[in-house]
Design a protein around this motif. Sequence first.
Motif, short mmCIF file in Angstrom:
data_model
loop_
_atom_site.label_atom_id
_atom_site.label_comp_id
_atom_site.label_asym_id
_atom_site.label_seq_id
_atom_site.Cartn_x
_atom_site.Cartn_y
_atom_site.Cartn_z
N LEU A 203 0.90 -1.50 -0.32
CA LEU A 203 0.07 -0.03 -0.01
C LEU A 203 0.74 1.39 -0.09
CD1 LEU A 203 -2.89 -1.36 2.02
CD2 LEU A 203 -2.83 -0.80 0.47
N GLU A 204 1.58 1.13 0.55
CA GLU A 204 3.21 2.43 1.23
C GLU A 204 3.00 2.96 -0.59
OE1 GLU A 204 5.35 1.21 3.89
OE2 GLU A 204 4.04 2.68 5.48
N ASN A 205 4.00 1.57 -1.07
CA ASN A 205 4.23 1.28 -3.35
C ASN A 205 3.30 2.39 -3.64
OD1 ASN A 205 6.08 0.81 -2.59
ND2 ASN A 205 6.13 -1.80 -2.70
N MET A 206 1.86 2.21 -3.05
CA MET A 206 0.95 2.46 -4.25
C MET A 206 0.39 3.56 -3.92
SD MET A 206 -1.08 -1.12 -5.29
CE MET A 206 -1.83 -0.86 -6.49
N LYS A 207 1.09 4.44 -2.86
CA LYS A 207 0.40 5.24 -2.48
C LYS A 207 -0.70 5.64 -1.58
CE LYS A 207 4.55 8.03 -3.97
NZ LYS A 207 4.85 7.21 -3.72
N ILE A 208 -1.42 4.91 -1.53
CA ILE A 208 -3.44 3.91 -0.80
C ILE A 208 -2.79 4.83 0.34
CG2 ILE A 208 -4.96 3.31 -1.07
CD1 ILE A 208 -3.85 1.57 -3.87
N PRO A 209 -3.49 5.22 1.05
CA PRO A 209 -4.20 5.44 2.56
C PRO A 209 -4.79 4.53 3.09
CG PRO A 209 -6.02 6.97 1.71
CD PRO A 209 -4.40 6.44 -0.48
N PHE A 210 -3.98 4.79 4.55
CA PHE A 210 -4.03 2.79 4.93
C PHE A 210 -5.01 3.27 6.36
CE2 PHE A 210 -0.91 0.89 6.46
CZ PHE A 210 0.22 1.86 5.75
N GLY A 211 -5.44 2.35 7.27
CA GLY A 211 -5.74 1.93 8.17
C GLY A 211 -5.96 0.92 8.86
N VAL A 212 -5.81 0.30 9.91
CA VAL A 212 -6.06 -1.52 9.98
C VAL A 212 -7.01 -1.17 11.12
CG1 VAL A 212 -5.29 -2.96 11.86
CG2 VAL A 212 -3.64 -1.58 10.48
N VAL A 213 -7.78 -3.01 11.10
CA VAL A 213 -9.02 -2.95 12.16
C VAL A 213 -8.22 -4.52 12.90
CG1 VAL A 213 -11.48 -4.08 12.07
CG2 VAL A 213 -10.83 -2.12 10.81
N VAL A 214 -8.28 -4.38 13.86
CA VAL A 214 -7.15 -6.03 14.77
C VAL A 214 -8.66 -6.15 15.05
CG1 VAL A 214 -6.19 -6.40 16.49
CG2 VAL A 214 -5.91 -4.38 15.63
N ASN A 215 -8.70 -7.32 14.42
CA ASN A 215 -10.74 -8.45 14.25
C ASN A 215 -9.56 -9.61 15.50
OD1 ASN A 215 -12.81 -9.62 13.94
ND2 ASN A 215 -11.68 -10.39 12.58
N LYS A 216 -10.31 -10.14 16.09
CA LYS A 216 -10.10 -11.34 16.89
C LYS A 216 -8.88 -10.21 18.22
CE LYS A 216 -9.78 -14.25 12.80
NZ LYS A 216 -9.79 -15.76 13.01
N ALA A 217 -9.57 -9.24 18.65
CA ALA A 217 -8.62 -8.67 19.69
C ALA A 217 -8.92 -9.50 20.66
CB ALA A 217 -9.40 -6.95 19.39
N GLY A 218 -8.00 -9.66 21.62
CA GLY A 218 -7.46 -9.92 22.67
C GLY A 218 -7.29 -11.61 22.98
N LEU A 219 -7.17 -12.37 21.50
CA LEU A 219 -6.29 -13.82 21.53
C LEU A 219 -4.90 -13.22 20.57
CD1 LEU A 219 -7.99 -16.17 21.74
CD2 LEU A 219 -8.44 -16.02 19.01
N GLY A 220 -4.17 -13.36 21.40
CA GLY A 220 -3.07 -12.71 20.80
C GLY A 220 -2.01 -12.55 22.14
N ASN A 221 -1.05 -11.14 20.93
CA ASN A 221 -0.94 -10.26 22.31
C ASN A 221 -0.33 -8.79 21.68
OD1 ASN A 221 1.28 -10.50 19.74
ND2 ASN A 221 2.40 -11.72 20.66
N ASP A 222 0.74 -8.30 21.94
CA ASP A 222 0.50 -7.02 22.08
C ASP A 222 1.41 -6.01 20.15
OD1 ASP A 222 0.09 -5.41 25.35
OD2 ASP A 222 -1.22 -6.23 23.38
N GLU A 223 1.78 -7.20 20.21
CA GLU A 223 3.11 -7.04 19.14
C GLU A 223 1.96 -5.63 17.87
OE1 GLU A 223 4.69 -10.76 18.18
OE2 GLU A 223 5.27 -9.78 16.51
N ILE A 224 1.16 -6.17 17.23
CA ILE A 224 0.32 -5.61 16.32
C ILE A 224 0.30 -3.69 16.68
CG2 ILE A 224 -1.85 -5.99 16.79
CD1 ILE A 224 -2.34 -6.11 14.12
N TYR A 225 0.03 -3.95 17.85
CA TYR A 225 -0.09 -2.66 18.62
C TYR A 225 1.30 -1.85 18.31
CZ TYR A 225 -5.23 -3.93 19.58
OH TYR A 225 -5.55 -5.21 19.82
N ASP A 226 2.55 -2.31 18.85
CA ASP A 226 3.93 -1.90 19.13
C ASP A 226 3.66 -1.46 17.68
OD1 ASP A 226 4.74 -3.95 21.29
OD2 ASP A 226 3.70 -1.77 22.10
N TYR A 227 3.91 -2.46 16.38
CA TYR A 227 4.28 -2.35 15.12
C TYR A 227 3.42 -1.30 14.50
CZ TYR A 227 4.53 -2.96 9.95
OH TYR A 227 4.14 -2.64 8.32
#
Lengths: 278, 286, 124
Positions: A203-227
């Motif tokens: 997406l960065e290469n294609m210059k398209i604005p984007f955002g993230v939806v975290v699904n199944k939040a709570g099942l895993g760890n916080d790595e995604i938020y740090d990233y």
Amino acid sequence: MKIAVLSGKGGTGKTTVATNMAFNFKGAVLVDADVEEPNSHIFIKPKATGEKSVYKNFPVVDMDRCNLCGDCGRFCKYNAILPAKNKVLVFKEICHDCGGCEIVCKRNAISYEKREIGKIHSGKGLGGINFIYGDLNVGEVSGVKIISELREIVSNDEVVIIDSPPGTSCASVESVEGVDYAIVVSEPTPFGVSDMKMVVEMLENMKIPFGVVVNKAGLGNDEIYDYCLGKNIEILENIPFSEEIAKLYAVGEMMCLENSKYSHYFENIIGKIIKTVK
Amino acid sequence: MDINEIVVISGKGGTGKTTLVASLVPFLENPVIADCDVDAPDLNILFGETIQESKDFVGLKRAVINEDLCTKCGLCRQKCKFNAISEDIKVNFSKCEGCSVCEYVCPVGAIEMKDCVVGQVFNSETEYGPMVHARLIPGEETSGKLVSEVRKSAKALAEKTEKETIIIDGSPGIACNVIASITGVKKTVIVIEPTFSGLHDLEKVHRLVQNFSIDIMIVINKCDLSEDGLSAIENYCKEQDLEIALKIPFNKDIVKSISERKIPSIENMEFFEEIGFEKFVEWIKK
Amino acid sequence: MIIGICAKETGLNSPVADRFGRAEYYVLFDTETKEARTIENTAKNSASGAGGRAVRILDENGVVVALAPELGPKAMDAIKAFEIRAYSYGKSKTVKEALENYEAGKLKEFKTNSTESHHGLRRV
């Protein structure tokens, strides 16, 4: 406004987000561009109003004109056309339909016929959603042509939500071409984060604005938020992991149709996107 | 040497393919691990590999326009069937399919087809044995070529080091990357979830796989997710004479293990024993 | 006549290849001069249609008999169209062995493609 819903890996909740967003966005057209494994129709349950075939061309050789010079065979990068001792073999499935053989033929012996590689279905579904999806025939090499035709069909529509193929293959690239915003759906696990990074790069290469939806939040760890924090990526929403949601998905029910208590997640996502795009 | 090649595929992604492969690895004797999910390789996350060798993979040739010679006549753009040449006569790499029509028609010879690196293949050593994986550059076409390269490297490695088993984390989907994952294998495992979407995908991938493998086993992951979903899958398997080798109930601890980068079957041995994992491993090793 | 055999390495002592279209090399044996030379199979890196292209390469090198492990549908169509006779080398381990078995009449001719597209091997 055209919004694509993507994911790095499959199974993160792309279809869940795309279908429920369409449900909460009056007048939006939902496109399922995951033509290898379309799933949205299971949830939208459209009443079929239209079906059309998508074709690819393949060369046909007029043996009265052909002198078996072999030029077309030497030119073809895909080995789809092969002049032999008394005839010319054509391997339709690997023909990319580039038109090259006709151009190089000095005897005007080549013309084209079409064959079906898949279908496009359209209809109105639950919640009054206008829905259109593509379905690639099993064994076909590439669905890019179908996705391209889907985009063409909705090019004049006001609001379009595109359920894209997972990953970053050429099919995904084709489906996000020209969109105003992309939602990356991920799960908060190491696999989810790792695969998400590749979509982010695309997406960065294609210059398209984007955002993230975290699904199944709570099942895993916080790595995604740090990233996301580290890269200044907006997190549009967290949809918590819940067995109830999982069960609804399992039997092909849109969660917002079942219970409006879920609508606020998607209204929130839509609101944030509209703000960003304007 | 007759190598036991097993592939695990899933039709759609996210069903637990990689988790299952990772769980099998410690129980196999001297395996070579091949991660054929070149779009999104994940096994290396769990196995903490040490990369010993990486090789650029050339996928196809693409058109490169020599600006000095180009007269901007636009003939190439006109003849390109893939809309890969822009109005200002620049090649859009992700659309170019390497057909070379532009090179042929260019009146001044300004276009040349050049080799393109589309990904990398990595040979690494893990705690459980050698592993081959690859990564496709985002946007590139997932053809079977890179997957075949991973398969080939894994086979060569197995023959060189006299390993008897190759366990393959297959590609998701139904296109030629999947076919390249399954050709010549001895056993195919299809992992699915008990959902209506899962059934739809199982039908498609089963149709594809039917011609390539006699030994197919089904694994239903998160089997307690939905009774209706489970029945739907079970009915299909019965109709099609497909054997269900393993039913794995949803277990948060498995996700926890992955998050901690630990092998689920080792961290949760009791759970795996209860579901009959041992018998499944026996079949794999046969 | 020239016999083409699919090989993993070069020369008569090379082990035979597992695949036809993507074999590393072809050993070309001239039955009259009893000489053998090896050519690299440039079809092996094709994204698609390797089988068909490989047949053309053999034809360009004067091969009229091919010894192969298997033939997919495209390769089979091409073999027929180029009027080459193809035989399965079965359990032969080396190029030399395959040639000997051919000369002894022990090899079976491919009449239809032995495998499905992409060389799925039916195991019975």
